[in-house]
Motif scaffolding. Structure first.
Motif, mmCIF file in Angstrom:
data_model
loop_
_atom_site.group_PDB
_atom_site.id
_atom_site.type_symbol
_atom_site.label_atom_id
_atom_site.label_comp_id
_atom_site.label_asym_id
_atom_site.label_seq_id
_atom_site.Cartn_x
_atom_site.Cartn_y
_atom_site.Cartn_z
ATOM 1 N N MET A 1 12.174 17.483 5.682
ATOM 2 C CA MET A 1 12.731 16.877 4.470
ATOM 3 C C MET A 1 14.261 17.013 4.457
ATOM 4 O O MET A 1 14.994 16.077 4.139
ATOM 5 N N GLU A 2 14.742 18.188 4.848
ATOM 6 C CA GLU A 2 16.183 18.438 4.822
ATOM 7 C C GLU A 2 16.907 17.529 5.826
ATOM 8 O O GLU A 2 17.912 16.888 5.499
ATOM 9 N N ALA A 3 16.350 17.439 7.054
ATOM 10 C CA ALA A 3 17.001 16.623 8.099
ATOM 11 C C ALA A 3 16.984 15.144 7.719
ATOM 12 O O ALA A 3 17.981 14.430 7.866
ATOM 13 N N PHE A 4 15.858 14.683 7.204
ATOM 14 C CA PHE A 4 15.739 13.284 6.797
ATOM 15 C C PHE A 4 16.717 12.977 5.657
ATOM 16 O O PHE A 4 17.383 11.942 5.636
ATOM 17 N N GLY A 5 16.805 13.913 4.720
ATOM 18 C CA GLY A 5 17.650 13.700 3.546
ATOM 19 C C GLY A 5 19.129 13.671 3.865
ATOM 20 O O GLY A 5 19.915 13.062 3.145
ATOM 21 N N LYS A 6 19.524 14.333 4.965
ATOM 22 C CA LYS A 6 20.955 14.348 5.332
ATOM 23 C C LYS A 6 21.344 13.101 6.116
ATOM 24 O O LYS A 6 22.519 12.835 6.330
ATOM 25 N N HIS A 7 20.340 12.360 6.588
ATOM 26 C CA HIS A 7 20.640 11.275 7.522
ATOM 27 C C HIS A 7 21.268 10.076 6.788
ATOM 28 O O HIS A 7 20.740 9.620 5.777
ATOM 29 N N PRO A 8 22.386 9.551 7.313
ATOM 30 C CA PRO A 8 23.049 8.443 6.597
ATOM 31 C C PRO A 8 22.221 7.160 6.547
ATOM 32 O O PRO A 8 22.488 6.287 5.713
ATOM 33 N N HIS A 9 21.224 7.014 7.412
ATOM 34 C CA HIS A 9 20.396 5.804 7.376
ATOM 35 C C HIS A 9 19.302 5.885 6.312
ATOM 36 O O HIS A 9 18.602 4.918 6.065
ATOM 37 N N THR A 10 19.153 7.057 5.704
ATOM 38 C CA THR A 10 18.152 7.230 4.656
ATOM 39 C C THR A 10 18.707 6.707 3.334
ATOM 40 O O THR A 10 19.706 7.223 2.827
ATOM 41 N N GLY A 11 18.069 5.677 2.798
ATOM 42 C CA GLY A 11 18.478 5.133 1.507
ATOM 43 C C GLY A 11 17.319 5.174 0.523
ATOM 44 O O GLY A 11 16.249 5.747 0.814
ATOM 45 N N TYR A 12 17.542 4.584 -0.641
ATOM 46 C CA TYR A 12 16.513 4.613 -1.689
ATOM 47 C C TYR A 12 16.753 3.406 -2.591
ATOM 48 O O TYR A 12 17.870 3.200 -3.070
ATOM 49 N N VAL A 13 15.722 2.598 -2.787
ATOM 50 C CA VAL A 13 15.920 1.380 -3.588
ATOM 51 C C VAL A 13 15.285 1.489 -4.974
ATOM 52 O O VAL A 13 14.238 2.110 -5.154
ATOM 53 N N LEU A 14 15.968 0.869 -5.921
ATOM 54 C CA LEU A 14 15.436 0.686 -7.271
ATOM 55 C C LEU A 14 15.358 -0.830 -7.464
ATOM 56 O O LEU A 14 16.381 -1.522 -7.350
#
Ligand SMILES: C[S@@+](CC[C@H](N)C(=O)[O-])C[C@H]1O[C@@H](n2cnc3c(N)ncnc32)[C@H](O)[C@@H]1O
Length: 276
Positions: free
Chosen positions: A257-270
């Motif tokens: 979770m920590e590694a994924f969350g730090k990754h700049p390609h990880t986004g989140y849409v609303l």
């Protein structure tokens, strides 16, 4: 292309949530099972920040009292009860985890808004409701678990009346994960039973194909990013009180979770869409 993980089924997702519930890990995000939202310089505690995401979803649903809403992937019922309580609407929550149905129903029994909610075990890709039974629907971090998101969007379209809204809050992938980063993504998807992470364009295309009119899509990834660090820290502290094998599992989940969350390609849409 959507980054897909094969072999994910409603059964396997339900089992994973049952296990996380057993490990006590579902309290890691302050009660809700979704990310928190922070403005710049804001240090709200995680429980407040996750409720804030629920409120952002509710605002976009344009709710009126007594409307019937479907919560697609309702978790432990916290968002449904908050929205039913604040807006006087009736909410049906569905989940593929038997533990969550029990947890949400128990929580409803102890809540003033409980009488306006019901929780049941059902698969969003094959909904047990009549056409046009709901005035609107929301799906927070649930589509990402589904092997056939298009089928789920078509099913939600079928059960929402024309003109009704669908609000989605979910992970997105800004760029492909390649090289060593691919292992982080694959590990994250396996551990958390994520079937497919879309780019924003893939979210748009799937919605349009299923008959939805897109009203808004915003990548709020930087506003929610702190959730991964806080969630993984909470997992590690819960792990400290577990037996060795459960602790190892939860620590591995925290690391990913920590590694994924730090990754700049990880986004989140609303996303807000309207049923046409
Ligand atoms: C990350 S949790 C989010 C829970 C809740 N929406 C929240 O915001 O707290 C994902 C939820 O999606 C549900 N889910 C996953 N696949 C599903 C499916 N095929 N049909 C119905 N619910 C599903 C899970 O059971 C779980 O309740």
């Amino acid at each position: 292309m959507t980054q897909q993980q094969s072999d994910i089924t409603p059964d396997s997702v339900g089992r994973a949530y049952d296990l996380f519930t057993d490990l006590g890990a579902t309290t890691a995000l302050g009660g809700n099972l979704h990310v928190g939202y922070w403005d710049d310089g804001d240090d709200a505690p995680i429980a407040e920040a996750t409720d804030r995401l629920t409120d952002l979803v509710a605002e976009r649903l344009a709710l009126r009292p007594d409307q019937r809403l479907l919560d697609v992937g309702c978790g432990n019922g916290v968002p449904a009860l908050r929205i039913a309580g604040a807006h006087g609407v009736r909410v049906t929550g569905i989940t593929v985890s038997a533990q969550q149905v029990a947890q949400a129903s128990e929580r409803a029994d102890g809540s003033d808004a409980g009488g306006r909610t019901s929780f049941l075990f059902a698969d969003a890709m094959d909904l047990p409701f009549d056409d046009g039974s709901f005035d609107g629907a929301w799906a927070v971090e649930s589509l990402v678990h589904m092997a056939d998101q298009s089928a789920a969007l078509a099913e939600i379209h079928r059960v929402v009346r024309p003109g009704g809204r669908l609000v989605i809050a979910d992970l997105c992938r800004r760029q492909p994960f390649t090289g060593d980063d691919r292992a982080v993504l694959d590990g994250m998807m396996r551990m958390y039973q994520l079937a497919g992470i879309n780019t924003p364009d893939e979210h748009r295309a799937r919605l349009t194909e299923a008959g939805w009119q897109l009203l808004e899509l915003t990548d709020i990834g930087e506003r929610i990013r702190a959730s991964y660090g806080q969630g993984s820290a909470a997992f590690r502290s819960i792990a400290a009180s577990l037996d060795a094998s459960a602790a190892e599992q939860l620590t591995a989940a925290a690391d990913l979770m920590e590694a994924f969350g730090k990754h700049p390609h990880t986004g989140y849409v609303l996303i807000t869409a309207r049923r046409i």
